[in-house]
Design a protein around this motif. Structure first.
Motif, PDB file in Angstrom:
ATOM      1  N   VAL A 150     -12.429  -2.534   5.014  1.00 52.61           N
ATOM      2  CA  VAL A 150     -12.267  -2.510   3.566  1.00 52.61           C
ATOM      3  C   VAL A 150     -11.592  -3.790   3.089  1.00 52.61           C
ATOM      4  CG1 VAL A 150     -11.120  -1.328   1.649  1.00 52.61           C
ATOM      5  CG2 VAL A 150     -12.189   0.005   3.479  1.00 52.61           C
TER       6      VAL A 150
ATOM      7  N   ALA B 148      -4.758  -6.421   1.959  1.00 54.73           N
ATOM      8  CA  ALA B 148      -4.260  -5.068   1.713  1.00 54.73           C
ATOM      9  C   ALA B 148      -2.777  -5.097   1.332  1.00 54.73           C
ATOM     10  CB  ALA B 148      -4.473  -4.202   2.955  1.00 54.73           C
TER      11      ALA B 148
ATOM     12  N   ALA C 161      -0.202  -3.259  -6.916  1.00 51.73           N
ATOM     13  CA  ALA C 161      -0.190  -1.914  -7.480  1.00 51.73           C
ATOM     14  C   ALA C 161       1.220  -1.514  -7.892  1.00 51.73           C
ATOM     15  CB  ALA C 161      -0.758  -0.923  -6.470  1.00 51.73           C
TER      16      ALA C 161
ATOM     17  N   GLU D 169      -1.983   3.633  -8.512  1.00 52.02           N
ATOM     18  CA  GLU D 169      -2.311   4.050  -7.149  1.00 52.02           C
ATOM     19  C   GLU D 169      -3.032   2.934  -6.413  1.00 52.02           C
ATOM     20  OE1 GLU D 169      -4.422   7.649  -6.744  1.00 52.02           O
ATOM     21  OE2 GLU D 169      -2.866   8.902  -7.627  1.00 52.02           O
ATOM     22  N   VAL D 170      -2.601   2.685  -5.180  1.00 48.16           N
ATOM     23  CA  VAL D 170      -3.197   1.619  -4.381  1.00 48.16           C
ATOM     24  C   VAL D 170      -4.685   1.881  -4.192  1.00 48.16           C
ATOM     25  CG1 VAL D 170      -3.215   0.507  -2.121  1.00 48.16           C
ATOM     26  CG2 VAL D 170      -1.032   1.101  -3.197  1.00 48.16           C
ATOM     27  N   ARG D 171      -5.041   3.131  -3.910  1.00 50.52           N
ATOM     28  CA  ARG D 171      -6.453   3.453  -3.675  1.00 50.52           C
ATOM     29  C   ARG D 171      -7.303   3.139  -4.895  1.00 50.52           C
ATOM     30  NH1 ARG D 171      -8.009   9.185  -1.123  1.00 50.52           N
ATOM     31  NH2 ARG D 171      -6.816   8.195   0.558  1.00 50.52           N
ATOM     32  N   ALA D 172      -6.771   3.430  -6.077  1.00 52.25           N
ATOM     33  CA  ALA D 172      -7.518   3.159  -7.303  1.00 52.25           C
ATOM     34  C   ALA D 172      -7.737   1.663  -7.482  1.00 52.25           C
ATOM     35  CB  ALA D 172      -6.775   3.731  -8.506  1.00 52.25           C
TER      36      ALA D 172
ATOM     37  N   ALA E 164      -1.214  -3.792  -2.287  1.00 54.64           N
ATOM     38  CA  ALA E 164      -0.146  -2.800  -2.368  1.00 54.64           C
ATOM     39  C   ALA E 164       0.991  -3.309  -3.253  1.00 54.64           C
ATOM     40  CB  ALA E 164       0.371  -2.468  -0.975  1.00 54.64           C
TER      41      ALA E 164
ATOM     42  N   VAL F 123      -7.732  -0.600  -5.051  1.00 54.41           N
ATOM     43  CA  VAL F 123      -8.659  -1.038  -4.000  1.00 54.41           C
ATOM     44  C   VAL F 123     -10.098  -0.749  -4.413  1.00 54.41           C
ATOM     45  CG1 VAL F 123      -9.484  -0.555  -1.660  1.00 54.41           C
ATOM     46  CG2 VAL F 123      -7.032  -0.850  -2.083  1.00 54.41           C
ATOM     47  N   ASN F 124     -10.342   0.445  -4.919  1.00 54.28           N
ATOM     48  CA  ASN F 124     -11.703   0.813  -5.323  1.00 54.28           C
ATOM     49  C   ASN F 124     -12.206  -0.085  -6.451  1.00 54.28           C
ATOM     50  OD1 ASN F 124     -11.779   2.878  -3.442  1.00 54.28           O
ATOM     51  ND2 ASN F 124     -11.164   4.462  -4.891  1.00 54.28           N
TER      52      ASN F 124
END
Length: 241
Positions: free
Chosen positions: A5, A11, A18, A25-28, A15, A30-31
């Motif tokens: 990813v 990454a 974010a 959110e980190v995932r949001a 982080a 990243v997406n």
């Protein structure tokens, strides 16, 4: 091999970014970045982001409406600087030193397959970075850090990775397959396997010790006569004089 990813350094920056965006959110993030930049997300891709790019990423479906995204312009600028890697504390990505061609006469250029910090700890086909060093009998200078993951979207990944280091004479790696080695050699680079890896500068120190009296394989790379033959060439030159 599954596509990563993001590189470890990318990454880490995401982080921190974010966190700077008041707990996004980190995932949001990243997406959203993946949709904008495509996978894998690497440091070089992040370094090309602009403040407007980030505003559009955060606005999502409302980007065309000039949405303010609830983040001040100053916060957007600071977040972009984080994504670029400026003044990021705790990063393990080494910083290159200044270098201009001709700074180190008689030097060679050597790549190191790396994942963490200044270490030989990577395989040719999967390492995150190639550390690029200029090496002379008296100095070891890190002159560049190049992403290996950026090449993974190419149809021929091995050829693309070889192109990343095609200005080097030697590349050190923990392992490399036969087809990949052929692509590296075709790019004019001599692959050297060191399965146990180690600190990059220690590995280069071993090579540095051989530069003044290089074995035939190294002399050929350096474009000079091997030490065992040099004395005969000197004697011949003296006779002709």
């Amino acid at each position: 091999m599954s596509q990563p990813v993001a590189s470890r350094e990318a990454a880490y920056r995401i982080a921190l970014a974010a966190r700077a965006l008041e707990g996004l959110e980190v995932r949001a993030l990243v997406n959203a970045l993946a949709e904008k930049l495509e996978l894998p997300i690497t440091e070089s891709k992040l370094s090309r982001l602009t403040v407007e790019d980030l505003r559009e990423i955060l606005a999502g479906d409302h980007a065309d409406e000039n949405c303010t995204v609830g983040v001040s312009p100053e916060a957007l600028k600071e977040t972009v600087r984080i994504l670029w890697g400026q003044d990021v504390a705790g990063s393990d990505k080494p910083t290159p030193e200044a270098y201009q061609e001709g700074d180190m006469p008689g030097s060679i250029r050597v790549a190191i397959a790396a994942n963490r910090g200044e270490n030989l700890d990577g395989h040719f086909g999967s390492c995150e970075n190639f550390l690029i060093y200029q090496l002379s009998p008296t100095e070891i200078r890190l002159v560049d850090v190049r992403s290996g993951l950026d090449a993974d979207a190419a149809e021929d990944r091995n050829a693309a990775r070889a192109a990343v280091i095609n200005d080097c004479q030697i590349v050190y790696l923990q392992s490399i397959g036969g087809p990949a080695a052929a692509k590296v050699v075709r790019a004019g680079v001599h692959p050297l396997k060191k399965p146990k890896g180690g600190a990059a500068r220690e590995v280069l120190g071993e090579l540095q010790g051989a530069l003044l009296n290089p074995p035939p394989w190294l002399a050929r790379i350096m474009g000079i006569a091997p030490g065992s033959l040099a004395r005969y060439a000197e004697a011949l030159d003296a006779e002709e004089a």
